[in-house]
Design a protein around this motif. Structure first.
Motif, mmCIF file in Angstrom:
data_model
loop_
_atom_site.group_PDB
_atom_site.id
_atom_site.type_symbol
_atom_site.label_atom_id
_atom_site.label_comp_id
_atom_site.label_asym_id
_atom_site.label_seq_id
_atom_site.Cartn_x
_atom_site.Cartn_y
_atom_site.Cartn_z
ATOM 1 N N CYS A 86 0.698 -1.337 -0.033
ATOM 2 C CA CYS A 86 -0.012 -0.173 0.130
ATOM 3 C C CYS A 86 0.801 1.348 -0.080
ATOM 4 N N GLN A 87 1.828 1.178 0.979
ATOM 5 C CA GLN A 87 3.052 2.397 0.916
ATOM 6 C C GLN A 87 3.525 2.647 -0.286
ATOM 7 N N ARG A 88 4.044 1.703 -0.912
ATOM 8 C CA ARG A 88 4.631 1.957 -2.440
ATOM 9 C C ARG A 88 3.472 2.367 -3.377
ATOM 10 N N LEU A 89 2.387 1.861 -3.480
ATOM 11 C CA LEU A 89 1.374 2.449 -4.351
ATOM 12 C C LEU A 89 1.091 3.852 -4.060
ATOM 13 N N GLN A 90 1.090 4.354 -2.803
ATOM 14 C CA GLN A 90 0.645 5.491 -2.431
ATOM 15 C C GLN A 90 1.599 6.473 -2.609
ATOM 16 N N THR A 91 2.963 6.265 -2.704
ATOM 17 C CA THR A 91 3.891 7.067 -3.101
ATOM 18 C C THR A 91 4.026 7.272 -4.558
ATOM 19 N N ASN A 92 3.603 6.527 -5.330
ATOM 20 C CA ASN A 92 3.796 6.504 -6.713
ATOM 21 C C ASN A 92 2.734 7.480 -7.479
ATOM 22 N N PRO A 93 2.844 8.547 -8.036
ATOM 23 C CA PRO A 93 2.005 9.491 -8.310
ATOM 24 C C PRO A 93 0.866 8.877 -9.618
ATOM 25 N N LEU A 94 1.580 7.843 -10.108
ATOM 26 C CA LEU A 94 0.534 7.332 -11.255
ATOM 27 C C LEU A 94 -0.486 6.196 -10.613
ATOM 28 N N THR A 95 -0.050 5.717 -9.286
ATOM 29 C CA THR A 95 -0.892 4.687 -8.779
ATOM 30 C C THR A 95 -1.566 5.356 -7.253
ATOM 31 N N LYS A 96 -1.319 6.338 -6.898
ATOM 32 C CA LYS A 96 -1.738 6.725 -5.614
ATOM 33 C C LYS A 96 -3.095 7.100 -5.474
ATOM 34 N N ASP A 97 -3.958 7.387 -6.546
ATOM 35 C CA ASP A 97 -5.287 7.814 -6.644
ATOM 36 C C ASP A 97 -6.154 6.220 -6.779
ATOM 37 N N ILE A 98 -5.721 5.224 -6.965
ATOM 38 C CA ILE A 98 -6.508 4.179 -7.064
ATOM 39 C C ILE A 98 -6.880 3.648 -5.624
ATOM 40 N N PRO A 99 -8.159 3.488 -5.342
ATOM 41 C CA PRO A 99 -8.635 3.329 -3.946
ATOM 42 C C PRO A 99 -8.219 1.804 -3.754
ATOM 43 N N ILE A 100 -7.785 1.574 -2.316
ATOM 44 C CA ILE A 100 -7.321 0.319 -1.863
ATOM 45 C C ILE A 100 -8.175 -0.164 -0.752
ATOM 46 N N ILE A 101 -8.743 -1.202 -0.864
ATOM 47 C CA ILE A 101 -9.400 -1.636 0.451
ATOM 48 C C ILE A 101 -8.772 -2.859 0.979
ATOM 49 N N PHE A 102 -8.389 -2.715 2.235
ATOM 50 C CA PHE A 102 -7.633 -3.822 2.938
ATOM 51 C C PHE A 102 -8.466 -5.067 3.399
ATOM 52 N N MET A 103 -8.125 -6.271 3.338
ATOM 53 C CA MET A 103 -8.593 -7.364 3.972
ATOM 54 C C MET A 103 -8.187 -7.863 5.076
#
Length: 463
Positions: A86-103
């Protein structure tokens, strides 16, 4: 136009609508084949395009090459866990806006809070409930579509952008509030299930003991009466019996046995009372308020926290001063109000424990409400009053107190001054929400360094 031609045009229109409908893509990252199979079937049947990966690294590569509309992310995985992914995706400008739902697991509140802090928008609990999964995904995809629409409108009209931003901010604020309520509800539900299970397991043996103590008391009285009658009828039983009477101290047994059984009965009754108090504390609230004695809730909370009030190696016992007014039964949600009492009193204990570590505890940190009254005993004071409109509850301590910049943020969600792992930053935020929104009251904090802290709750009598 013939009926057949009309039918053909209708079918063509429906077919065009089907092709024009955007199929949203969901990426599921989980190392459990069983979970992947369940989620793939559920989401595919609901009309979503589903991508699957079994570890965080592969998941990140998939997101970068084929960005999905939403990501379902497990926490425990090989190589890198869900938090790192999650942290890596959030720090990437290209992927940070994709919503993430944890399980996550149902009772894993700390993991849920950590995930939300890292940028996740929501969570679903295991074992999966199909309706819950689809409902949460639907909400998050709707929010994502609103975001994309807002970005497109931003290029056309600046004024419209501001309006849409305000609307979106309101929706996000409402969502955060719902998430806090879900965390609180699940916490209370988990506590209630735990207490109910423990109470069930304890009530059976305690009931058995209590019932048998009744008969044991009756039997012992009958036997003692019989022994006394024997002594009266046969005052000279013989040397052997007299030696045994002297050795076992029959007189002491006859005198002490009823007291012993009475004490055991008192102890079993006390355990039953404690379990009933725990059930009352964790009871689920209904849709309507109930009239209750709030002092019972405070007393139950103090009983549960009794182990923390006792003397520790680093401080003496915390003395609790209670000044209860003549309060009528108050219409409220008692389970929620008990949670507020638990949060505030536990916060006072924490403040005292932190203050003890300061070498100036004896001289400066022991002022309690009155600056002229110096005391060395750690104290918590609980007072209740009532007027024509409100019930007021004061919960204060003579701990280390807070600076203004900290005091002004303590009711904000996720704000905490405690070390990581010792606090989630939700207790006071949820308490504030329970008092102000569920009970239409107020919750105020008065504090300054070296002068302790006081929380003041006001709840309207006509709720």
């Amino acid at each position: 136009m013939s009926e057949n031609n009309h039918l053909e045009i209708t079918e063509t229109s429906e077919l065009e609508d089907t092709f024009n409908k955007i199929v949203e893509t969901i990426l599921v990252i989980d190392d459990s084949p069983t979970n992947l199979e369940v989620l793939y079937t559920t989401l595919a049947d609901a009309g979503y395009e589903v991508l699957i990966e079994m570890d965080g690294i592969s998941g990140i590569e998939q997101v970068q090459s084929n960005p999905p509309d939403l990501i379902l992310l497990d926490i425990m995985m090989p190589n890198i866990d869900g938090f790192e992914t999650c942290q890596r995706l959030q720090t990437n400008p290209l992927t940070k806006d994709i919503p993430i739902i944890f399980m996550t697991a149902l009772t894993d509140t700390v993991a849920k809070v950590k995930g939300l802090r890292l940028g996740a928008v929501d969570y679903i609990t295991k074992p999966f409930q199909q309706d819950e999964v689809l409902a949460r995904i639907k909400v998050q995809l709707k929010l994502r579509r609103l975001n994309l629409e807002l970005d497109q409108q931003k290029q056309e009209l600046e004024e419209r952008v501001r309006e849409r931003t305000a609307e979106l901010s309101e929706a996000l604020a409402a969502l955060q509030k719902i998430q806090l309520q879900l965390v609180h509800t699940e916490k209370i539900s988990s506590l209630g299930q735990l207490v109910a299970g423990v109470a069930h397991e304890i009530n059976n043996p305690i009931g058995f003991i209590s019932t048998n103590l009744y008969h044991a008391d009756k039997y012992s009285q009958d036997l003692i009466h019989l022994l006394k009658l024997y002594q009266q009828k046969f005052p000279n039983p013989g040397r052997e019996i007299e030696e045994i009477i002297e050795m076992v101290d029959l007189g002491h047994i006859s005198h002490d046995l009823p007291k012993l059984i009475s004490s055991m009965k008192l102890g079993s009754d006390r355990i039953q009372g404690i379990m009933q108090s725990l059930r009352n504390f964790s009871r689920a609230d209904g849709l309507e308020k109930k009239k209750v004695d709030i002092h019972e809730g405070i007393e139950t909370t103090l009983m549960i926290l009794q182990h923390r009030l006792k003397a520790q190696t680093y401080r003496p016992a915390i003395k609790v001063i209670k000044e209860y007014g003549n309060i009528p039964q108050l219409a409220c949600y008692p389970g929620q109000l008990n949670q507020v009492f638990m949060n505030l009193i536990a916060n006072s204990i924490d403040a005292i424990d932190e203050g003890v570590q300061d070498s100036k505890w004896e001289s400066e940190k022991s002022k309690f409400f009155s600056p002229n009254k110096i005391i060395s005993t750690p104290l918590i004071c609980i007072a209740t009053t009532v007027d024509r409109e409100n019930v007021t509850i004061h919960i204060g301590d003579n701990g280390k107190g807070m600076e203004a910049k900290i005091r002004d943020q303590i009711f904000h969600a996720y704000y905490t001054t405690k070390p990581e792992g010792k606090g989630t930053g939700l207790g006071l935020s949820i308490s504030y929400q329970i008092i102000t929104e569920q009970h239409a009251g107020t919750l105020e904090c008065i504090s300054s360094p070296g002068k302790g802290t006081e929380f003041i709750i006001q709840i309207p009598l006509q709720g």
